[in-house]
Write an enzyme that holds these catalytic residues in place. Structure first.
Site, PDB file in Angstrom:
ATOM      1  N   CYS A 114      83.996  74.701 110.885  1.00  0.00           N
ATOM      2  CA  CYS A 114      83.769  73.815 109.739  1.00  0.00           C
ATOM      3  C   CYS A 114      85.015  73.473 108.941  1.00  0.00           C
ATOM      4  O   CYS A 114      85.189  72.329 108.518  1.00  0.00           O
ATOM      5  CB  CYS A 114      82.704  74.399 108.821  1.00  0.00           C
ATOM      6  SG  CYS A 114      83.153  76.000 108.082  1.00  0.00           S
ATOM      7  N   HIS A 166      81.231  78.412 104.776  1.00  0.00           N
ATOM      8  CA  HIS A 166      81.001  77.082 105.330  1.00  0.00           C
ATOM      9  C   HIS A 166      81.607  76.034 104.407  1.00  0.00           C
ATOM     10  O   HIS A 166      81.642  76.203 103.190  1.00  0.00           O
ATOM     11  CB  HIS A 166      79.498  76.833 105.496  1.00  0.00           C
ATOM     12  CG  HIS A 166      79.168  75.531 106.147  1.00  0.00           C
ATOM     13  ND1 HIS A 166      79.772  75.102 107.303  1.00  0.00           N
ATOM     14  CD2 HIS A 166      78.292  74.542 105.796  1.00  0.00           C
ATOM     15  CE1 HIS A 166      79.283  73.925 107.649  1.00  0.00           C
ATOM     16  NE2 HIS A 166      78.401  73.558 106.747  1.00  0.00           N
ATOM     17  N   ASP A 211      78.278  66.752 106.409  1.00  0.00           N
ATOM     18  CA  ASP A 211      78.314  68.095 107.002  1.00  0.00           C
ATOM     19  C   ASP A 211      78.658  67.953 108.481  1.00  0.00           C
ATOM     20  O   ASP A 211      77.831  68.213 109.354  1.00  0.00           O
ATOM     21  CB  ASP A 211      76.957  68.774 106.809  1.00  0.00           C
ATOM     22  CG  ASP A 211      77.007  70.272 107.052  1.00  0.00           C
ATOM     23  OD1 ASP A 211      78.090  70.779 107.378  1.00  0.00           O
ATOM     24  OD2 ASP A 211      75.964  70.932 106.922  1.00  0.00           O
TER      25      ASP A 211
END
Length: 299
Positions: free
Chosen positions: A80, A117, A137
């Site tokens: 991420c 994250h 995302d």
């Protein structure tokens, strides 16, 4: 040249044509909601999620040139922090307003987990301030295909995959906090219902925060990413997941199939199913790591 104080995402350093070629995008580049949705989908379906540098004995590097070289210049992916480091630079270069956020990966758990994250809060520059921004995302590995608006209870079905965004439940946040920064929750629909995937607050984080959080993820022995290879590739048709030596393919309707792989099968599987091509000594290095660290633990 002005001093870099650590703000922003260095979009001026980005090789934009190379990025667009990597994700197969040749559409409009004006900073609009339509462009954001299209770029998000192109990125998610083109660059896989993976943590293989850790298995290969190398640090995961955050400078933009290193992230570009790996995710754009080579047939590799990242996790991420790498994905959103790159995507934030792309969006900034195009004129979007970008703020990074940190999230806690819960995957249905109730006990609080650390913020490992990264996500992005994005707004087209001409969008009225009273309209909600967009949650991007691109670095989770399992969607969403397109951004979700910051609307409490917003649900989206994208090519059969279901996602939901809502405010945090009562009692989960400190009431003394400003409601504008209170917790949000991202849900993903699975075969058995809605899974609370991760939580996050609307508190901006910066490149230096990515450096710190990234170091924990790849270097701390308590991080689950240090124990086994993990890769994901998401598309409208299927989610491919490699977890250790288990390959699972899940469809939008929740149907899934899994099989166990021999360590020697991993390089070919990564290339075929994930678009991740290992080079030179990385092939025996990965196989050796899995043979030594993963397979005995399963036996």
């Amino acid at each position: 040249m002005s001093e870099d104080l650590g703000y922003g995402w260095q979009g001026e350093l980005l090789d934009l044509p190379a990025y667009l070629k990597r994700v197969g995008y040749d559409g409009a580049l004006a900073p609009t909601a339509a462009t954001l949705r299209a770029l998000h989908r192109a990125h998610v379906t083109s660059i896989p999620f993976e943590n293989l540098e850790i298995m290969l004995g190398r640090p995961v590097e955050m400078p933009l040139d290193a992230v570009q070289a790996k995710l754009v210049g080579r047939p590799r992916g990242g996790y991420c922090f790498e994905h959103n480091r790159l995507f934030a630079a792309v969006l900034e270069r195009l004129g979007f307003e970008v703020a990074a956020l940190s999230g806690r990966v819960m995957l249905g758990a109730e006990r609080l987990r650390p913020p490992t994250h990264a996500l992005l809060d994005v707004r087209p520059p001409d969008q009225p301030r009273d309209e909600p921004a967009w949650l991007c995302d691109v670095g989770f590995g399992a969607g969403p295909l397109e951004p979700l608006p910051f609307i409490d209870g917003a649900e989206a079905v994208q090519d059969g995959w279901g996602f939901r965004l809502r405010r945090g439940r009562v009692g989960r946040t400190t009431t003394a906090l400003d409601p504008a920064t209170a917790e949000w929750e991202m849900y993903q629909r699975e075969a058995n219902g809605w899974l609370r995937r991760h939580t996050f607050a609307l508190n901006e984080v910066y490149r230096i925060d990515f450096d710190v959080l990234n170091y924990y993820v790849y270097a701390n022995p308590k991080s689950p990413f240090t124990t086994r290879p993990f890769a994901q590739r998401f598309s409208p048709e299927a989610l491919h997941v490699l977890d250790g030596t288990t390959l699972t393919i899940t469809r939008p309707d929740g149907a899934s199939e899994s099989r166990e792989l021999d360590p020697e099968e991993l390089p070919e599987t990564l290339a075929r199913d994930f678009g991740i091509v290992l080079e030179g000594e990385d092939v025996p290095r990965l196989v050796g790591f899995v043979r030594e660290r993963v397979v005995p633990a399963q036996g």
